[in-house]
Design a protein around this motif. Structure first.
Motif, mmCIF file in Angstrom:
data_model
loop_
_atom_site.group_PDB
_atom_site.id
_atom_site.type_symbol
_atom_site.label_atom_id
_atom_site.label_comp_id
_atom_site.label_asym_id
_atom_site.label_seq_id
_atom_site.Cartn_x
_atom_site.Cartn_y
_atom_site.Cartn_z
ATOM 1 N N ASN A 50 -4.119 5.495 -14.726
ATOM 2 C CA ASN A 50 -3.123 4.584 -13.990
ATOM 3 C C ASN A 50 -4.115 3.335 -13.333
ATOM 4 N N ASN A 83 -2.041 -3.138 -0.924
ATOM 5 C CA ASN A 83 -0.715 -2.274 -1.544
ATOM 6 C C ASN A 83 -0.602 -0.881 -1.191
ATOM 7 N N PHE A 84 -1.372 -0.029 -0.660
ATOM 8 C CA PHE A 84 -1.348 1.239 -0.189
ATOM 9 C C PHE A 84 -1.431 1.691 0.981
ATOM 10 N N PRO A 135 -7.482 4.518 -4.003
ATOM 11 C CA PRO A 135 -6.613 3.849 -5.484
ATOM 12 C C PRO A 135 -7.108 2.428 -5.766
ATOM 13 N N SER A 136 -7.881 1.958 -5.073
ATOM 14 C CA SER A 136 -8.477 0.585 -5.397
ATOM 15 C C SER A 136 -9.767 0.404 -5.717
ATOM 16 N N LEU A 165 -4.988 0.368 -11.175
ATOM 17 C CA LEU A 165 -5.904 0.132 -9.608
ATOM 18 C C LEU A 165 -4.741 -0.521 -8.755
ATOM 19 N N LEU A 166 -4.664 -0.134 -7.609
ATOM 20 C CA LEU A 166 -3.845 -0.659 -6.394
ATOM 21 C C LEU A 166 -4.611 -1.715 -5.755
ATOM 22 N N GLY A 167 -3.996 -2.664 -5.228
ATOM 23 C CA GLY A 167 -4.469 -3.677 -4.419
ATOM 24 C C GLY A 167 -4.821 -2.935 -3.073
ATOM 25 N N SER A 226 1.875 10.981 -1.178
ATOM 26 C CA SER A 226 1.558 10.823 -2.488
ATOM 27 C C SER A 226 1.173 12.170 -3.081
ATOM 28 N N PHE A 264 -1.738 7.399 2.415
ATOM 29 C CA PHE A 264 -1.594 7.174 0.688
ATOM 30 C C PHE A 264 -1.436 8.669 0.221
#
Length: 398
Positions: A374, A381-382, A240-241, A376-378, A392, A388
């Motif tokens: 969506n 952050n996940f 996700p990053s 990006l996540l840092g 999720s 994750f």
């Protein structure tokens, strides 16, 4: 079977190429390389230091100090006394964050090993950290046999430069050697970051540029092979990053046919194919489960219907009339066989498959679009990727 390369080993090979070049840079430089550094101050002193094979000299000193238990104890005692007398104030070459920069930890020198990742860097790192004590220790008359191991100021400067170059690879190896953590998705980004940092160091330390080029070349060879493996693209795309951002910044592929595609198009195509295969298997499993459940429900319903029907028949048995006397009035019983579903024709099967394929493709495109659009996540952050994806559930656009 999908094979992946050992990331720290690849980085270690790149470092090996740099270290090997260090032995020949001063004697086998081209005219271009010579012109490139001749304007630098004290360049001849710098190359004289390289010609002395600094790493080999450090290795010899470490071996000599570690070989004798008495010498190891003497060095430790020398460090301890220096701490008490304040001899190292302002002299620590590689102060560690959070440490008291005016004292030295009571540490031993480290040997290197060609097959141990970062061992040469760690040997140099420890040597430079303890060098204020080592230098004074070697100047003692009792250590006269180690005079050749004493470095002058220019040689210490060159060794610090070599340390800085190898540090980049060491930090990457630490990143890629995490335990119980998925690191496949950060392999290519880490390789690219190493090359970027080494490229910067070519300007910062131009004297070592030819050596750094050897490391970049070696790492680039493995990167080119790595990009041909779909599993790396998949791993990065589901991070996700990262998702598809790194693909858009990648250099051209070695395969000309892939260069005709938009940046990241080939990797997106690979992921889409895998998602489509997974979706088909998922639908088949769901259909199988639904059919199994339906059979179970049907079987249970039939059994319950048979039970209640049996009670009904028992309750309504006519026992007031003798059948043998009135057999002509008995109702005719008929049996019904269970209906067997009609087998689909070839045209109907083809039509059903086409419909299912279209639905699967629409599901994949919907999920992929939802994932890609969506934000990006840092990295922080996940958590880790396993957690994750364990918690999720990708919500598809409806």
């Amino acid at each position: 079977m999908v094979s992946t390369r050992c990331f720290p080993h690849v980085v270690n090979l790149a470092c090996g190429a740099i270290i090997q070049e260090l032995k020949t840079i001063a004697t086998e430089k081209s005219n271009y390389e010579f012109d490139y550094i001749i304007h630098l101050p004290d360049w001849h002193l710098y190359f004289s230091a390289l010609e002395s094979d600094l790493i080999a000299r450090v290795r010899a000193l470490v071996a000599a100090c570690r070989k004798s238990s008495q010498r190891r104890q003497d060095l430790q005692q020398f460090i301890r006394e220096g701490n008490n007398k304040g001899l190292w104030v302002g002299k620590v070459l590689l102060p560690q964050p959070g440490d008291n920069h005016n004292i030295l930890w009571l540490l031993q020198l480290l040997r290197d090993c060609e097959t141990h990742w970062s061992s040469t860097y760690l040997m140099i790192d420890r040597f430079l950290y303890l060098y204020p004590a080592i230098r004074m220790f070697l100047l003692e008359r009792s250590q006269a046999d180690l005079d050749d191991c004493l470095l002058n100021d220019k040689e210490v400067e060159v060794l610090l430069d070599i340390h800085q170059v190898l540090e980049v690879a060491h930090k990457a190896q630490e990143l890629l050697s995490g335990e119980r953590t998925l690191t496949l998705s950060v392999a290519l980004p880490a390789y690219e970051l190493i090359i970027a940092k080494w490229t910067e160091l070519k300007t910062t330390i131009p004297e070592l540029a030819p050596c750094i080029d050897q490391g970049i070349r070696k790492l680039g060879e493995y990167m080119e092979e790595t990009r041909k493996t779909q599993i790396y693209a998949h791993a990065m795309a589901v991070n996700p990053s990262i998702k598809f951002t790194k693909f858009k910044n990648q250099q051209q592929h070695s395969d000309p046919s892939e260069n005709m595609l938009a940046p990241g198009a080939q990797e997106r195509k690979w992921l889409k194919q895998s998602m489509l295969s997974f979706q088909k298997n998922r639908r088949e499993r769901l259909n199988f489960g639904a059919n199994t459940l339906q059979r179970a429900v049907t079987t249970g319903s039939d059994a319950f219907a048979a039970l209640t029907s049996g009670f009904t028949r028992l309750e309504h048995l006519n026992t007031s009339i003798r059948r043998s006397l009135s057999h002509h009035n008995l109702p005719q019983t008929t049996t019904t066989s269970p209906q067997v579903p009609r087998e689909l024709t070839a045209e109907e099967k083809a039509s059903k498959k086409a419909q299912e394929d279209a639905e699967d493709l629409a599901t994949v495109e919907r999920e992929l679009l939802f994932w890609e659009t969506n934000p990006l996540l840092g990295v922080h952050n996940f958590g880790d990727l396993t957690s994750f994806w364990a918690i999720s559930h990708l919500q598809t656009a409806r």
